[in-house]
Design an enzyme around this catalytic site. Structure first.
Site, mmCIF file in Angstrom:
data_model
loop_
_atom_site.group_PDB
_atom_site.id
_atom_site.type_symbol
_atom_site.label_atom_id
_atom_site.label_comp_id
_atom_site.label_asym_id
_atom_site.label_seq_id
_atom_site.Cartn_x
_atom_site.Cartn_y
_atom_site.Cartn_z
ATOM 1 N N LYS A 1 5.303 -3.560 -5.783
ATOM 2 C CA LYS A 1 6.754 -3.391 -5.835
ATOM 3 C C LYS A 1 7.410 -3.634 -4.483
ATOM 4 O O LYS A 1 8.448 -4.264 -4.385
ATOM 5 C CB LYS A 1 7.089 -1.985 -6.324
ATOM 6 C CG LYS A 1 8.582 -1.744 -6.410
ATOM 7 C CD LYS A 1 8.975 -1.275 -7.769
ATOM 8 C CE LYS A 1 10.457 -1.318 -7.995
ATOM 9 N NZ LYS A 1 10.848 -2.460 -8.817
ATOM 10 N N LYS B 1 11.372 -12.885 -14.316
ATOM 11 C CA LYS B 1 10.859 -11.743 -15.080
ATOM 12 C C LYS B 1 9.789 -12.214 -16.047
ATOM 13 O O LYS B 1 8.756 -11.598 -16.187
ATOM 14 C CB LYS B 1 12.033 -11.096 -15.829
ATOM 15 C CG LYS B 1 12.026 -9.628 -15.923
ATOM 16 C CD LYS B 1 12.560 -8.872 -14.722
ATOM 17 C CE LYS B 1 12.058 -9.304 -13.395
ATOM 18 N NZ LYS B 1 12.684 -8.689 -12.272
ATOM 19 N N GLU C 1 6.532 -13.266 -14.275
ATOM 20 C CA GLU C 1 5.935 -12.151 -13.540
ATOM 21 C C GLU C 1 5.118 -11.224 -14.444
ATOM 22 O O GLU C 1 4.043 -10.772 -14.060
ATOM 23 C CB GLU C 1 7.103 -11.372 -12.899
ATOM 24 C CG GLU C 1 6.744 -10.152 -12.125
ATOM 25 C CD GLU C 1 7.976 -9.445 -11.582
ATOM 26 O OE1 GLU C 1 9.105 -9.702 -12.063
ATOM 27 O OE2 GLU C 1 7.809 -8.629 -10.674
ATOM 28 N N ASN D 1 -0.684 1.884 5.961
ATOM 29 C CA ASN D 1 0.099 0.841 5.293
ATOM 30 C C ASN D 1 0.694 -0.031 6.385
ATOM 31 O O ASN D 1 1.357 0.482 7.281
ATOM 32 C CB ASN D 1 1.213 1.487 4.462
ATOM 33 C CG ASN D 1 2.218 0.465 3.944
ATOM 34 O OD1 ASN D 1 1.853 -0.673 3.662
ATOM 35 N ND2 ASN D 1 3.465 0.867 3.825
ATOM 36 N N GLY D 2 0.416 -1.329 6.315
ATOM 37 C CA GLY D 2 0.944 -2.238 7.333
ATOM 38 C C GLY D 2 -0.136 -3.219 7.744
ATOM 39 O O GLY D 2 -1.134 -3.393 7.044
ATOM 40 N N GLU E 1 16.695 -15.299 -12.799
ATOM 41 C CA GLU E 1 16.105 -13.971 -12.948
ATOM 42 C C GLU E 1 15.334 -13.856 -14.272
ATOM 43 O O GLU E 1 14.256 -13.260 -14.315
ATOM 44 C CB GLU E 1 17.215 -12.905 -12.842
ATOM 45 C CG GLU E 1 16.787 -11.478 -13.073
ATOM 46 C CD GLU E 1 15.686 -10.980 -12.146
ATOM 47 O OE1 GLU E 1 15.366 -11.652 -11.148
ATOM 48 O OE2 GLU E 1 15.134 -9.922 -12.445
ATOM 49 N N HIS F 1 18.606 -33.829 -14.504
ATOM 50 C CA HIS F 1 18.253 -34.523 -13.257
ATOM 51 C C HIS F 1 16.757 -34.452 -12.963
ATOM 52 O O HIS F 1 16.341 -34.582 -11.820
ATOM 53 C CB HIS F 1 19.061 -33.947 -12.086
ATOM 54 C CG HIS F 1 20.530 -34.199 -12.216
ATOM 55 N ND1 HIS F 1 21.095 -35.444 -12.044
ATOM 56 C CD2 HIS F 1 21.555 -33.372 -12.544
ATOM 57 C CE1 HIS F 1 22.398 -35.377 -12.242
ATOM 58 N NE2 HIS F 1 22.712 -34.119 -12.551
ATOM 59 N N CYS G 1 0.847 -1.194 0.000
ATOM 60 C CA CYS G 1 0.000 0.000 0.000
ATOM 61 C C CYS G 1 0.883 1.245 0.000
ATOM 62 O O CYS G 1 2.005 1.234 0.479
ATOM 63 C CB CYS G 1 -0.929 0.084 1.201
ATOM 64 S SG CYS G 1 -2.005 -1.332 1.393
ATOM 65 N N ARG H 1 3.072 0.423 -5.459
ATOM 66 C CA ARG H 1 3.006 -0.253 -4.157
ATOM 67 C C ARG H 1 1.709 -1.044 -3.990
ATOM 68 O O ARG H 1 1.526 -1.742 -2.991
ATOM 69 C CB ARG H 1 3.102 0.771 -3.029
ATOM 70 C CG ARG H 1 4.399 1.546 -3.032
ATOM 71 C CD ARG H 1 4.411 2.550 -1.909
ATOM 72 N NE ARG H 1 4.466 1.922 -0.611
ATOM 73 C CZ ARG H 1 5.568 1.560 0.012
ATOM 74 N NH1 ARG H 1 6.735 1.779 -0.550
ATOM 75 N NH2 ARG H 1 5.527 0.994 1.195
ATOM 76 N N TRP I 1 -2.878 -2.512 -1.680
ATOM 77 C CA TRP I 1 -2.601 -3.905 -2.032
ATOM 78 C C TRP I 1 -3.267 -4.717 -0.929
ATOM 79 O O TRP I 1 -2.865 -4.650 0.230
ATOM 80 C CB TRP I 1 -1.100 -4.158 -2.076
ATOM 81 C CG TRP I 1 -0.723 -5.508 -2.597
ATOM 82 C CD1 TRP I 1 -0.654 -5.892 -3.894
ATOM 83 C CD2 TRP I 1 -0.353 -6.655 -1.824
ATOM 84 N NE1 TRP I 1 -0.269 -7.206 -3.986
ATOM 85 C CE2 TRP I 1 -0.072 -7.693 -2.726
ATOM 86 C CE3 TRP I 1 -0.230 -6.911 -0.454
ATOM 87 C CZ2 TRP I 1 0.312 -8.971 -2.320
ATOM 88 C CZ3 TRP I 1 0.159 -8.179 -0.036
ATOM 89 C CH2 TRP I 1 0.433 -9.193 -0.966
HETATM 90 O O1 M6R Z 1 12.739 -4.150 -2.593
HETATM 91 P P1 M6R Z 1 13.361 -5.515 -2.651
HETATM 92 O O2 M6R Z 1 14.513 -5.589 -3.548
HETATM 93 O O3 M6R Z 1 13.679 -6.055 -1.281
HETATM 94 O O4 M6R Z 1 12.218 -6.447 -3.243
HETATM 95 C C1 M6R Z 1 12.367 -7.835 -3.240
HETATM 96 C C2 M6R Z 1 11.414 -8.477 -4.228
HETATM 97 O O5 M6R Z 1 10.089 -8.268 -3.835
HETATM 98 C C3 M6R Z 1 11.602 -7.910 -5.641
HETATM 99 O O6 M6R Z 1 12.937 -8.058 -6.049
HETATM 100 C C4 M6R Z 1 10.697 -8.622 -6.659
HETATM 101 O O7 M6R Z 1 11.040 -9.956 -6.759
HETATM 102 C C5 M6R Z 1 10.839 -7.932 -7.991
HETATM 103 N N1 M6R Z 1 10.064 -6.716 -8.003
HETATM 104 C C6 M6R Z 1 10.441 -8.797 -9.126
HETATM 105 O O8 M6R Z 1 10.686 -8.180 -10.343
#
Ligand code: M6R
Length: 604
Positions: A599, A483, A486, A100-101, A479, A502, A2, A27, A74
């Site tokens: 994010k 990506k 996601e 937020n929290g 990664e 394996h 949030c 967020r 969120w």
């Molecule tokens: O802010 P952070 O780097 O701690 O966030 C960690 C993950 O939530 C973040 O890297 C997430 O996996 C990416 N946004 C994915 O693209």
């Protein structure tokens, strides 16, 4: 998760609140809402859906006021409905709250308030806050006292901003969720993150856990919850407001991919000197890490992949090191002592899982360091030291430029560590430092000539997408897959290339393209693994230099300029970012705001 925003000043609050919410939408984007003091009380508009929908509704039914709060959600407690959207109020709408929290004791507080006749209209934990404040106001205390008493009853995490009808002030408090105050002459802003108000001011005060800020038209007062004054520094953020807009790009993600030549140049600027073969990390002079015996890197998601990249460099150099998922740390952390350096890697510095692991490592007596993009973030403040990756604001939910900057900064950190501990660098500096210097330029060339869109189109509609790599190519493969899944919502998996045989090979068909990353470390073996998949029908896309032998074998090729093995994976990663981006674009996905994600993940 949030995002919250607040405004107190002479100008109308609505524009500032909406701009702030648009900048904070990364967020969370399940619902959005604003509340303003409109002269006769508190006026609210809120609804499920994006900020753009809220904006349209405000254009139809305008709101006016100079003091206001806003929220983009969120969902945690309750689905993304209009009722669950913030701001939340008491039953007479005299108190409005954005939060937020997570309020962990909300059920018990709600039951108590309901017994006293309070009626609730949402499923959220937040709604207890305005009702608690109302309860104290009903007892006849001042607004400020009612606010402090209510906050004192909350357990869990919060960044809250509160307005009480008729008073031109905002009451704010933080514990465990970020909150920052922006100051521009006689205009004041409150937000979860600086980009919310960066186009108005770059002068900020970061609140610390336990802080209360009372924002009035004539200034901001910082105290603890008991009302004792606390001193907080005004800091200048060196981020450019231009960076928080999309510019000529259709999506923030694409803009941020294309910003990597700049962000990488910023990450290394002043930190390396190829001529003298020196690395200077500000605040980390020679000897900083004397006595360190082992290193643990803790992180989540993309940052975990960068952490894995850093740990592989350290291991190859001879320093025992492990990358650990922060969310697994509390159940299975390897033992630490004062000779252990625990490095939290987090773009935002606010990820709850990472903060919790960092706190555990601190409690166990480890030395701690945060590698982050956000100066003043919780992780930066709570660790013994912090090192900035200087990537500039990243708005797209999918992390791109911060991964490459994290990896490079971790390589520089690995240099400092191994020099201190083993008396030698993990790199052949004579070739590594000039290559590092050339990396931004090489990336520019790659971005101009990439075939990623054609490749994305060619393999569109496949059943599944696999990514393989060895050594430093392995975190890049992980990664690449993260990506891809996601933002396209298609199934993708990353594997160490040697692992394919394996088990995962059973999944390989002509419908499962395999993207193979070649970094120059044991490439022949990786090629053999790719061929094993190809023999079973899978098309292979080689991510490697033009003159690499893999191009003769592979079905398709994504070119990277030749460079050192320690840097090749970063170039390959950018090609994979572009493939994911174009695949998602061809599918018409909401690239900057993938479903169900946010994010900054501030819940465990
Ligand atoms: O802010 P952070 O780097 O701690 O966030 C960690 C993950 O939530 C973040 O890297 C997430 O996996 C990416 N946004 C994915 O693209």
């Amino acid at each position: 998760m949030c995002g919250i925003i607040g405004h107190v000043g002479d100008s109308d609050a609505i524009d500032t609140l909406i701009t702030g919410l648009e900048n904070l939408e990364y967020r969370g984007y399940d619902s959005a809402g604003v509340a303003v003091q409109n002269g006769s009380g508190i006026a609210i508009q809120k609804r499920s859906g994006r900020v753009s929908e809220l904006k349209e509704s405000i254009e139809d039914r305008p709101l006016k006021g100079r003091v206001g709060i806003g929220h983009t959600r969120w969902s945690t407690h309750g689905p993304p409905t209009d009722e669950n959207a913030h701001p939340h109020t008491n039953s007479t709408t005299d108190v409005a709250v954005v939060h937020n929290g997570i309020i962990e004791n909300y059920a018990e507080l709600k039951a108590r308030l309901e017994r006293k006749g309070h009626e609730f209209t949402s499923d959220t934990d937040t709604e207890v806050i305005p009702h608690l404040i109302q309860q104290y106001l009903d007892e006849g205390v001042e607004n400020e006292t009612a606010f402090r008493r209510a906050i004192d009853e909350l357990e869990g995490s919060y960044a809250v901003a509160v307005m009480v009808s008729g008073e031109h002030a905002l009451y704010a408090a933080r514990r465990g969720s970020p909150l920052v105050v922006g100051v521009e002459d006689d205009e004041f802003f409150l937000a979860s993150d600086v980009p919310a108000f960066l186009e108005y001011t770059d002068e900020v005060v970061y609140l610390e856990d336990g802080d209360v800020a009372i924002v009035r038209p004539d200034g901001v007062e910082f105290t603890d919850l008991g009302g004792n004054p606390v001193s907080r520094d005004l800091e200048t953020v060196n981020w450019d407001p231009e960076q928080t807009g999309k510019g000529e790009y259709d999506h923030f993600m694409l803009k941020e991919i294309f910003e990597q030549p700049t962000s990488l140049a910023q990450a290394i600027e002043g930190r390396t000197d190829p001529e003298t073969e020196a690395v200077h990390l500000e605040g980390f002079g020679p000897g900083t890490f004397d006595g360190v015996e082992t290193v643990q890197l803790i992180a989540c998601g993309t940052s975990y992949h960068a952490a894995l990249y850093g740990s592989l460099v350290l291991n190859q150099a001879g320093i025992p090191s492990r990358a650990l998922l922060a969310n697994e740390y509390s159940v299975c952390a390897p033992p630490v002592d004062e000779e252990t350096l625990v490095v939290a890697v987090s773009q935002s510095g606010e990820t709850a899982d990472t903060l919790s692991a960092l706190r555990e490592a601190t409690a166990e007596g480890a030395q701690t360091l945060t590698v982050t993009n956000v100066m003043g973030s919780t992780a930066a403040r709570e660790a013994d030291d912090s090192l900035l990756i200087r990537a500039g604001p990243e708005i797209g939910v999918a992390a791109t430029k911060t991964f490459s900057s994290q990896a490079v900064v971790l390589e520089l950190l690995a240099h400092r560590l191994t020099c201190d501990v083993l008396g030698t660098s993990p790199f052949d500096l004579e070739s590594f430092l000039p290559e590092l210097d050339r990396l931004p330029g090489r990336l520019e060339g790659l971005l101009e000539s990439t075939d990623a869109r054609a490749i994305a189109r060619r393999y569109q509609g496949s059943q599944s997408y696999f990514f393989i790599g060895r050594g430093l190519g392995y975190p890049v493969a992980l990664e690449g897959a993260l990506k891809f899944k996601e933002i396209t919502y298609e199934h993708a998996e990353g594997f160490a290339s040697g692992e394919l045989k394996h088990g995962p090979l059973a999944l390989v068909t002509p419908e499962t393209p395999v993207f193979a990353v070649f970094t120059g470390q044991e490439d022949e073996k990786t090629l053999k693994n790719a061929e094993e998949a190809q023999t079973r029908g899978a098309p292979v896309v080689a991510v490697c230099p033009d003159d690499h032998r893999a191009t003769e074998v592979a079905d398709a090729h994504l070119e990277i300029p030749p460079t050192n093995p320690e840097l090749a994976g970063l170039l390959a990663n950018v090609q994979l970012q572009l493939v994911s981006y174009h695949a998602a674009d061809l599918l018409g996905r909401p690239i900057d705001k993938p479903r169900n994600l946010a994010k900054s993940v501030t819940v465990e």
